[in-house]
Write a protein that holds these residues in place. Structure first.
Motif, short mmCIF file in Angstrom:
data_model
loop_
_atom_site.label_atom_id
_atom_site.label_comp_id
_atom_site.label_asym_id
_atom_site.label_seq_id
_atom_site.Cartn_x
_atom_site.Cartn_y
_atom_site.Cartn_z
N GLY A 74 9.85 20.45 54.68
CA GLY A 74 10.32 20.66 53.31
C GLY A 74 9.31 21.38 52.43
N LYS A 75 8.34 22.08 53.03
CA LYS A 75 7.29 22.77 52.26
C LYS A 75 7.90 23.81 51.32
CE LYS A 75 5.24 24.40 55.90
NZ LYS A 75 6.24 23.88 56.83
N SER A 76 8.77 24.66 51.91
CA SER A 76 9.35 25.74 51.10
C SER A 76 10.17 25.16 49.96
CB SER A 76 10.25 26.63 51.94
OG SER A 76 9.59 26.99 53.10
N SER A 77 10.90 24.10 50.25
CA SER A 77 11.74 23.50 49.21
C SER A 77 10.88 23.01 48.05
CB SER A 77 12.57 22.35 49.78
OG SER A 77 13.27 22.81 50.91
N VAL A 78 9.73 22.41 48.37
CA VAL A 78 8.85 21.90 47.31
C VAL A 78 8.31 23.07 46.47
CG1 VAL A 78 6.62 20.77 46.88
CG2 VAL A 78 8.19 19.83 48.59
N PRO A 102 2.04 28.63 57.77
CA PRO A 102 3.05 28.35 58.80
C PRO A 102 3.06 26.85 59.13
CG PRO A 102 1.64 30.18 59.46
CD PRO A 102 1.05 29.61 58.22
N GLY A 103 4.25 26.31 59.39
CA GLY A 103 4.37 24.87 59.66
C GLY A 103 3.82 24.50 61.03
N TYR A 104 3.25 23.29 61.09
CA TYR A 104 2.75 22.79 62.39
C TYR A 104 3.93 22.64 63.34
CZ TYR A 104 -1.61 21.39 60.10
OH TYR A 104 -2.79 21.38 59.43
N1 LIG Z 1 18.03 15.67 52.47
C1 LIG Z 1 17.01 16.43 52.11
N2 LIG Z 1 16.82 17.56 52.77
C2 LIG Z 1 15.79 18.35 52.40
C3 LIG Z 1 14.90 17.98 51.37
N3 LIG Z 1 13.95 18.94 51.24
C4 LIG Z 1 14.26 19.87 52.16
N4 LIG Z 1 15.33 19.55 52.85
C5 LIG Z 1 15.96 20.29 53.94
O1 LIG Z 1 15.08 20.34 55.04
C6 LIG Z 1 15.21 21.58 55.71
C7 LIG Z 1 13.85 22.24 55.86
O2 LIG Z 1 13.34 22.47 54.56
P1 LIG Z 1 12.32 23.64 54.26
O3 LIG Z 1 11.95 23.54 52.85
O4 LIG Z 1 12.86 24.93 54.74
O5 LIG Z 1 11.15 23.20 55.19
P2 LIG Z 1 9.81 23.97 55.58
O6 LIG Z 1 8.76 22.94 55.81
O7 LIG Z 1 9.51 25.00 54.59
O8 LIG Z 1 10.24 24.62 56.95
P3 LIG Z 1 9.51 25.80 57.75
O9 LIG Z 1 9.41 26.96 56.82
O10 LIG Z 1 10.40 26.03 58.90
O11 LIG Z 1 8.17 25.28 58.15
C8 LIG Z 1 16.19 22.40 54.89
O12 LIG Z 1 17.45 22.32 55.48
C9 LIG Z 1 16.21 21.72 53.54
O13 LIG Z 1 17.46 21.82 52.87
C10 LIG Z 1 15.14 16.75 50.71
O14 LIG Z 1 14.40 16.33 49.82
N5 LIG Z 1 16.20 16.03 51.13
#
Ligand SMILES: Nc1nc2c(ncn2[C@@H]2O[C@H](COP(=O)(O)OP(=O)(O)OP(=O)(O)O)[C@@H](O)[C@H]2O)c(=O)[nH]1
Length: 688
Positions: A37-41, A134-136
């Motif tokens: 969820g790194k990108s989402s944060v 990049p994610g682990y």
């Molecule tokens: N239910 C839920 N899903 C989440 C939350 N945050 C992120 N996600 C989901 O988790 C998945 C991965 O989230 P990203 O933010 O892309 O994760 P990341 O760590 O950036 O992923 P990489 O770039 O592949 O390393 C996505 O489908 C998001 O929608 C959350 O708080 N709750």
């Protein structure tokens, strides 16, 4: 958060001159497993969707993200300083650019440590510097390199060193004990002093579980753990991030368990935390960065003094100097390429032509030996002299003399455009040659037509006075003597290369053959007349020819033929020199017996006339126009960016500019830092 803002400004300046470790200011480094969820944060903090998404390892390079809070402006945009694409207001475009830059790292490597710089300007972002990594991964899949896991770990390890703040992102629904982010941060920050734990996906665990995760007792962090929900509800209309924040706020409001003093939740809390932690960290780094900048500045000042004696240079001054030197060199050339020089070029060309005509029409004529004894009314020689004069005057003098001068000009311009510093500027060199050719092309036809028109009278008759004739005779003798000398030198060279004896016997063989041929010819003629044999029979090749071939190799025979030719030519030349020196050639009345002199006199007249018009129509125009074209096409056409680029094409100037720029920027940074130090000291005094 003034310190962070100012230090981010300073960081931006420092990054433009230096990427080395000594001048690094603290940043927040985001680490976590893939899909944690790194990108989402990060997107929740920025308030826009802009990061690459997908399953095929889309984050392959560190993204150095600088957020700049612009309180008094409405516009929000991003910039990629490395790409120079300018302001990008569409965050989808930013996302696409990031995807392209990441995916440019080939699958065979999968990660690269070359960072992508991105700046986001917005009234809605805090002043922060964040680095997304990049994610682990647990294990690399089939088409990824085996070393990928360790490469990612090494890359993260490099970034999470002090003074950076670690943002360890872990998903709530994955056991924290297995979190690679926490494992890595524990190694780099064993006391947990500069790590913030971010627990994402809090909506996927029960509030009891959630609270226990946020109170993680196994790896306590002084900055704590913050729980977030960064998933927007389905079917959102309008702004996604706003919906996401609304969703998160109502989620934590719904579950009262999260409303406890020691529990931190929500993206807003995280934002604030990041700002205050970064501000503190910047404050702590302030003095060390002041020392580092001071050291770098002293070194830059010292080098500037030693290498350039404090002499300032600008790209503009370099362009001006370079163009001035081009114009100056051009002027030198123009001053030294006047009528006498053009005359010399044209005369040399026409003299060559005269020699060719003489050789073709006279020296190779079997009757040449009769010329001196011929009567002045001999029609054969009278006709020949007219033919020779026409060959000279009607050989396209207008075109060839103009072309000759154009070629000389072009080769001189090539010389000027190749000289330093233009050797460093291939494009400009091309431009110079292009407009040189253009000017000359526009003048070519008028000049050659003019020359052709003005020499027209000489095609029909030429009045020659005594002095002109005497000059012509003198020049002809000189030319023939030069030609004779060349013949002798070439003969000697053949003799030396083949050997005197060998050459002599090959020449004798050729002469014998010639005699034999003549004898055979007359025999054939006689026998044919008597009707004794057919033509074919008599011409059948004899056996002796093959026998001879084995004695003399073809190369030797060729050389012998050449030597024979040179011997004959030398003989004729001597004979012609004697004729030119004789009484017979004292007056133009005998022009048909002295063709070399006559043609030379006409060549001189043609030279004089042609040069006069070439000078007016071509040279003067070109000398006038070229410096103006330098200004119009080179100087005035360049914009600021092109001026900079031009100056930097020259390596010594590039080095000079770089050091100067470094010194100036370090001085600017030092001023800003001094202000911050003073401000910090005042604050401390007030607080005491
Ligand atoms: N239910 C839920 N899903 C989440 C939350 N945050 C992120 N996600 C989901 O988790 C998945 C991965 O989230 P990203 O933010 O892309 O994760 P990341 O760590 O950036 O992923 P990489 O770039 O592949 O390393 C996505 O489908 C998001 O929608 C959350 O708080 N709750």
């Amino acid at each position: 958060m003034m310190l962070t803002k100012k230090l981010i400004e300073i960081r931006t300046i420092l990054m433009s001159i230096d990427h080395n470790e000594t001048l690094k200011l603290p940043s927040i480094v985001v680490i976590g497993s893939q899909s944690s969820g790194k990108s989402s944060v990060l997107e929740a903090i920025v308030g826009h969707e802009f990061l690459p998404k997908g399953t095929n390892m889309v984050t392959r390079r560190p993204i150095e993200l600088t957020l700049i809070h612009t309180p008094n402006q409405e516009e929000e945009y991003g910039e990629f300083p490395q790409l120079g694409l300018g302001k990008m207001h569409d965050f989808k475009k930013i996302q696409k650019t990031l995807v392209d830059m990441n995916m440019a790292v080939p699958d065979s490597e999968c990660v690269s440590d070359k960072p992508i710089e991105l700046r986001v300007y917005s009234p809605n972002v805090p002043d922060l510097t964040l680095i997304d990594l990049p994610g682990y991964i647990q294990i690399s899949n089939a088409n990824q390199p085996e070393s990928l896991k360790s490469n990612i770990e090494a890359l993260c390890e490099k970034y999470i060193r002090t003074p950076n703040i670690i943002l360890a992102v872990c998903a709530a629904n994955v056991d924290l004990a297995n979190s690679p982010a926490l494992r890595a941060s524990r190694k780099a920050d064993p006391l947990g002093l500069r790590t913030i734990g971010v627990i994402t996906k809090m909506d996927l665990v029960s509030p009891e579980q959630g609270v226990s995760i946020l109170r993680n007792a196994d790896y306590p962090l002084r900055l704590g753990y913050i729980g977030v929900v960064c998933k927007a509800p389905e079917r959102v209309q309008g702004n996604m991030t706003k919906a996401l924040i609304r969703n998160e706020t109502s989620f934590f409001r719904e579950h009262l368990m999260y409303n406890q003093r020691d529990i931190q939740v929500g993206t807003s809390t995280l934002r604030f935390k990041l700002m205050s932690v970064l501000e503190q960290s910047m404050g702590k780094s302030l003095y060390s960065i002041v020392d580092a900048v001071q050291r770098e500045l002293e070194e830059a000042r010292y080098q500037f003094k030693v290498q350039y004696n404090d002499r300032r240079v600008t790209a503009e001054s370099y362009v001006a100097e370079t163009m001035d030197s081009l114009k100056h060199n051009f002027k030198d050339f123009a001053n030294n390429f006047g009528k006498p020089q053009v005359r010399h070029e044209v005369r040399t060309m026409l003299e060559e032509r005269v020699l060719d005509i003489c050789a073709e029409q006279y020296w190779e004529d079997p009757k040449i030996a009769d010329l001196a004894k011929s009567s002045p009314d001999d029609l054969y020689w009278l006709y020949k002299i007219d033919l020779a004069a026409a060959a000279l005057t009607k050989s396209g003098i207008g075109r060839s003399t103009t072309q000759l001068v154009v070629d000389v000009l072009l080769s001189n311009m090539e010389r000027l455009a190749k000289a330093e510093p233009f050797s460093f500027h291939p494009e400009t060199r091309k431009q110079i040659m292009n407009f040189t050719s253009e000017i000359l092309r526009t003048k070519f036809l008028t000049t050659s037509d003019q020359v052709e028109n003005t020499i027209k009278p000489y095609k029909y008759e030429a009045c020659i006075c005594e002095t002109e004739w005497a000059e012509g005779v003198k020049r002809s003798i000189g030319l023939l003597e030069k030609e004779l000398k060349m013949c002798d030198e070439m003969s000697l060279a053949i003799k030396n290369s083949v050997g005197k004896k060998k050459l002599k016997s090959a020449i004798n063989y050729l002469l014998d053959n010639e005699r034999e041929d003549t004898r055979r010819q007359s025999e054939i003629r006689r026998m044919e007349e008597d009707g004794m044999a057919s033509h074919e029979e008599l011409f059948a090749p004899g056996d002796d020819e093959d026998t001879v071939k084995s004695f003399y190799n073809p190369r030797l025979i060729e050389k012998a033929k050449e030597a024979l030719f040179l011997r004959d030519r030398a003989m004729i030349l001597k004979y012609r020199i004697a004729a030119l020196k004789s009484r017979q050639c004292k007056s133009p009345d005998n022009k048909q017996q002295c063709p070399e002199a006559f043609l030379n006199v006409i060549a001189e007249k043609l030279t004089y006339t042609a040069v006069m018009f070439i000078q007016v129509e071509l040279l003067n125009e070109f000398f006038f126009q070229f410096p103006r074209e330098v200004d119009n096409r080179l100087v005035y056409e360049m914009n600021r960016k092109q001026i900079q680029q031009f100056a930097r094409e020259n390596p010594p100037i590039q080095k000079h500019l770089q050091l100067q720029e470094r010194k100036i920027k370090l001085e600017e940074v030092m001023d800003k830092l001094n202000y911050l130090v003073k401000r910090q000291a005042d604050r401390q005094n007030r607080n005491q």
